[in-house]
Design an enzyme around this catalytic site. Structure first.
Site, PDB file in Angstrom:
ATOM      1  N   TYR A  16       0.821  -1.216   0.000  1.00  0.00           N
ATOM      2  CA  TYR A  16       0.000   0.000   0.000  1.00  0.00           C
ATOM      3  C   TYR A  16       0.853   1.263   0.000  1.00  0.00           C
ATOM      4  CZ  TYR A  16       0.498  -1.064   4.998  1.00  0.00           C
ATOM      5  OH  TYR A  16       0.985  -1.409   6.232  1.00  0.00           O
ATOM      6  N   GLU A  19     -13.858  12.920 -12.021  1.00  0.00           N
ATOM      7  CA  GLU A  19     -14.150  11.655 -12.700  1.00  0.00           C
ATOM      8  C   GLU A  19     -12.927  11.154 -13.461  1.00  0.00           C
ATOM      9  OE1 GLU A  19     -18.141  13.785 -12.295  1.00  0.00           O
ATOM     10  OE2 GLU A  19     -16.062  14.379 -12.697  1.00  0.00           O
ATOM     11  N   LYS A  59     -13.445  16.152  -3.479  1.00  0.00           N
ATOM     12  CA  LYS A  59     -12.931  17.510  -3.644  1.00  0.00           C
ATOM     13  C   LYS A  59     -13.607  18.378  -2.579  1.00  0.00           C
ATOM     14  CE  LYS A  59     -12.235  21.072  -7.178  1.00  0.00           C
ATOM     15  NZ  LYS A  59     -12.645  21.521  -8.530  1.00  0.00           N
TER      16      LYS A  59
END
Length: 123
Positions: free
Chosen positions: A58, A78, A103
């Site tokens: 990770y 997107e 956001k």
């Protein structure tokens, strides 16, 4: 008896600054995005062996995402989500993932706006 796994590796709250937005004033500043990822990964081999080489790293995933997002300019969250999904599937051989791109502060009366996508590797 065969054990069926539905393991996941999560990265939550990965904060990255980038140029993002459709308005002219946004094209000249850095804004904060927050990413959450849920990635399918069979954790059983690493769990049984305690071998880090068998894990989904990770840290490396986070570094790759941060590099991608910081190095590019985007208009839409997107697009960020799609690019991140493609990167993780290609570089880390993840079969399925969910990506949430937030956001914060994009709308005055809302704490956050976000998109969530799920993608899987085709066989």
């Amino acid at each position: 008896m065969k054990i069926v796994t539905k393991d996941r590796v999560l990265i939550e709250g990965l904060t990255v600054s980038t140029t993002i937005g459709v308005y002219e004033w946004e094209k000249n500043i850095k804004q904060k995005l927050v990413l959450d990822l849920e990635m399918e990964w069979d954790n059983q081999p690493a769990g049984k062996s305690d071998d880090v080489a068998l894990c989904l790293d990770y840290f490396k995933v986070s570094q790759a995402i941060t590099s991608l997002v910081e190095a590019n300019k985007f208009e839409l969250i997107e697009c960020v989500a799609e690019r991140v999904a493609e990167l993780v599937i290609q570089l880390f051989s993840v079969n399925w993932l969910r990506v949430k791109v937030s956001k914060p502060g994009a709308i005055t009366n809302a704490t956050n706006v976000a998109v969530v996508i799920e993608r899987s590797m085709c066989s």
